[in-house]
Design a protein around this motif. Structure first.
Motif, PDB file in Angstrom:
ATOM      1  N   ASP A  30     -11.533   0.067  -5.341  1.00 23.63           N
ATOM      2  CA  ASP A  30     -10.504   0.130  -6.386  1.00 23.63           C
ATOM      3  C   ASP A  30     -11.146   0.238  -7.772  1.00 23.63           C
ATOM      4  OD1 ASP A  30      -8.819  -0.260  -4.234  1.00 23.63           O
ATOM      5  OD2 ASP A  30      -8.513  -2.384  -4.630  1.00 23.63           O
ATOM      6  N   ASN A  85      -2.323  -6.663  -5.952  1.00 26.27           N
ATOM      7  CA  ASN A  85      -3.432  -5.988  -5.286  1.00 26.27           C
ATOM      8  C   ASN A  85      -3.637  -4.608  -5.891  1.00 26.27           C
ATOM      9  OD1 ASN A  85      -4.482  -4.027  -3.084  1.00 26.27           O
ATOM     10  ND2 ASN A  85      -5.027  -6.045  -2.337  1.00 26.27           N
ATOM     11  N   ASP A  86      -4.844  -4.368  -6.344  1.00 28.94           N
ATOM     12  CA  ASP A  86      -5.259  -3.011  -6.693  1.00 28.94           C
ATOM     13  C   ASP A  86      -4.696  -2.468  -8.023  1.00 28.94           C
ATOM     14  OD1 ASP A  86      -6.445  -0.601  -6.353  1.00 28.94           O
ATOM     15  OD2 ASP A  86      -5.434  -0.056  -4.508  1.00 28.94           O
ATOM     16  N   GLY A 146     -10.204  -4.336  -4.582  1.00 27.19           N
ATOM     17  CA  GLY A 146     -11.125  -4.082  -3.477  1.00 27.19           C
ATOM     18  C   GLY A 146     -12.348  -3.325  -3.968  1.00 27.19           C
ATOM     19  N   LYS A 179       0.803  -1.214   0.000  1.00 28.03           N
ATOM     20  CA  LYS A 179       0.000   0.000   0.000  1.00 28.03           C
ATOM     21  C   LYS A 179       0.845   1.278   0.000  1.00 28.03           C
ATOM     22  CE  LYS A 179      -4.108  -1.833  -0.006  1.00 28.03           C
ATOM     23  NZ  LYS A 179      -4.873  -1.758  -1.266  1.00 28.03           N
TER      24      LYS A 179
HETATM   25 MG    MG Z   1      -7.718  -2.108  -2.343  1.00 26.70          MG
END
Ligand code: MG
Ligand code: 3NM
Length: 531
Positions: free
Chosen positions: A93, A73-74, A90, A45
């Motif tokens: 996202d 992720n993302d 997510g 992140k």
């Molecule tokens: Mg996310």
């Protein structure tokens, strides 16, 4: 062509110091995949895009070499830049359709879902798999929206199947580790859909030996849970037995009573100070072999002796609670039954917290309590049930309402729940019975509820074979324990030598032993005795 993915052990990375420590992420991932991790999600992140791509490339070398997919992720851009198998997105996202457009038809696209609506929407939009959570509160992700527990998981799986998305793969996430993974898989399984795997962060990344942790998880995910051997893994397979009548259950009673008498199973009680002596005497009277041992270091050895555990939190202390949890893990791991008696569950904040810890701490084959206790265990809003002391209070609900609570808790936990009272109610979530045997004198003697937990433990132990598997029906085992116990009380109460609670106790022990003897010798007409 889209790769087919084994989702059973899904590793999500975390590079923060609190989780990764000073280990090297690529080395952790390599060790994990060698141990049995089947899919890796790179989740980062706080890095700049350049650094993200750099690390993702290193991870991809590892995953390619070892033959598992890597998802990002993302960041669809990062996935595109390195050419890995896909992404995980997510709810906040980029959307699925845009991801698909960018990545193409063969990319793996996974989506986080914490509600039925999110899950169905994502499946309908073409998600390849769903990451469902947060199952349990976790320190790894502090902004998780909903804690859904195993019951929430199951209802999401159920809705997915019902909406025609039974084929969409699913993993769960949030607080999953080696000690809860098997019961999470077991308790979350809906009639026509179960999880394909579990996603973990700290259980692999934050441990000293990620390879061993990963190997252990892989085994636990694939093996049938020891506590459920002999129990149907697929809850729908109990549906066929839903029509089993009280008579069928009663027909099993003498056999279980005999099995207790003949095998003298160990009943390991971690119980309160008030009832230790009485519970031990009850165990002896029914033919079981009691041990009152509150020190959990002994539990793993005791669990190997083929008995069952009673966790009775009647005099809970901080130390005691840790001991219960350790013993619960040991009995779960050994595949031996556990009876939970949440004594005074709603009485204090400490006890309500203990209920939550114990419910999250392992699989409980039977939960036994009075109306207040069962309501507390069931209730998300535990504060609604304020109990006075630990004694059973007169029932506020009629038997139908009580049966509904009992059935709901048993269905949620996939176990057997026994609510004691003037009329006892017992259910396995599918079949529910009311038993109106017993005698009011039982309410005038301390420990009669607790010693029933001991009795139930002996019956479950006698039913479960040493190598797993169940001789007979667990619900019938609980009903047998209940009937043996309550009918002994009835018989004791009407004896001419019984004048009150004081004389009742020895007469009750005598009648417990007499019922055992008569049943072994075939002298008791069980169907008539239980009418
Ligand atoms: Mg996310
Ligand atoms: N997503 P651990 S929970 C990355 O609920 C993540 O969507 C979650 O970490 C969600 O396995 C979570 O250490 C962290 O509990 C899971």
């Amino acid at each position: 062509m889209k790769p087919s993915v084994d989702y059973s052990v899904y590793l999500v990375t975390d590079s923060t110091a609190a989780i990764l420590g000073d280990a090297d992420l690529a080395q952790v991932v390599e060790a994990a995949v060698r141990g049995g991790t089947t899919v890796v999600q790179y989740r980062e992140k706080n890095s700049d895009t350049g650094a993200l791509i750099e690390t993702a490339k290193r991870l991809l070398q590892v995953t390619r070499r070892l033959g598992v997919p890597l998802l990002i992720n993302d960041r669809v851009d990062v996935a595109l830049a390195i050419g890995c198998e896909g992404v995980h997105i997510g709810q906040d996202d980029i959307d699925i359709a845009s991801s698909r457009r960018l990545l193409g038809p063969d990319a793996i696209i996974g989506v986080t879902a914490s509600t039925k609506e999110e899950a169905i929407t994502a499946a309908a939009a073409g998600a390849d798999y769903l990451g469902i959570g947060t199952v349990f509160a976790t320190q790894t992700k502090d902004n998780s929206k909903h804690i859904i527990g195993t019951a929430g998981l199951r209802s999401i799986l159920d809705s997915l199947a019902e909406a025609g998305h039974g084929a969409t793969a699913t993993v769960c996430i949030g607080g999953i580790n080696a000690s809860n993974v098997q019961r999470v898989l077991y308790q979350s399984a809906a009639p026509s859909k179960h999880l394909d795997g579990v996603a973990v962060v700290s259980a692999i990344v934050a441990v000293a030996d990620p390879e061993a942790a990963s190997r252990n998880l892989a085994t636990l995910v694939r093996d049938p849970p020891p506590f459920a051997s002999g129990l149907p893994l697929d809850p729908s397979s109990t549906a066929g037995s839903a029509s089993i009548s009280a008579r069928d259950i009663l027909a099993e009673v003498p056999g279980v009573i005999r099995a207790v008498a003949e095998t003298a199973p160990l009943s390991h009680n971690m119980t309160n100070l008030v009832v230790q002596n009485f519970s031990a005497n009850v165990a002896l009277a029914i033919g079981a072999s009691p041990i009152m041992a509150n020190y959990a270091e002994e539990a793993a050895d005791l669990a190997r002796l083929g008995g069952a555990l009673v966790v009775n939190m009647g005099t809970v202390t901080p130390d005691g609670l840790e001991n219960y949890l350790q013993a619960l893990r040991a009995y779960n791991a050994a595949g031996r039954p556990v009876v939970y008696d949440p004594v005074g569950a709603g009485a204090t904040a400490v006890r309500r917290a203990a209920v939550r810890r114990i419910m999250a701490g392992g699989y409980l084959d039977v939960i036994k309590g009075n109306e207040g206790e069962i309501t507390t265990v069931l209730g998300e809003d535990a504060t609604q049930v304020q109990q006075k002391g630990v004694d059973s209070a007169p029932s506020g609900l009629d038997v139908t309402a009580r049966a509904r609570l009992v059935r709901r808790l048993a269905a949620r936990e996939r176990n057997v729940v026994l609510m004691t009272g003037a009329i006892d109610v017992v259910s396995d979530g599918t079949r529910t019975f009311a038993v109106s045997n017993g005698h009011p004198l039982m309410g005038e003697v301390t420990g009669t509820g607790c010693a029933l937990g001991t009795t139930v433990s002996a019956f479950l132990a006698a039913q479960r074979r040493p190598n797993g598997g169940e001789d007979g029906d667990r619900l019938a085992g609980v009903v047998a324990a209940l009937l043996h116990y309550e009918i002994a009380a009835e018989r004791a109460a009407v004896r001419s030598d019984v004048q009150g609670p004081g004389t009742f106790v020895p007469a009750f022990l005598d009648e417990l032993a007499r019922i055992r003897r008569m049943t072994v010798e075939g002298d008791l007409k069980w169907l008539e005795a239980a009418e």
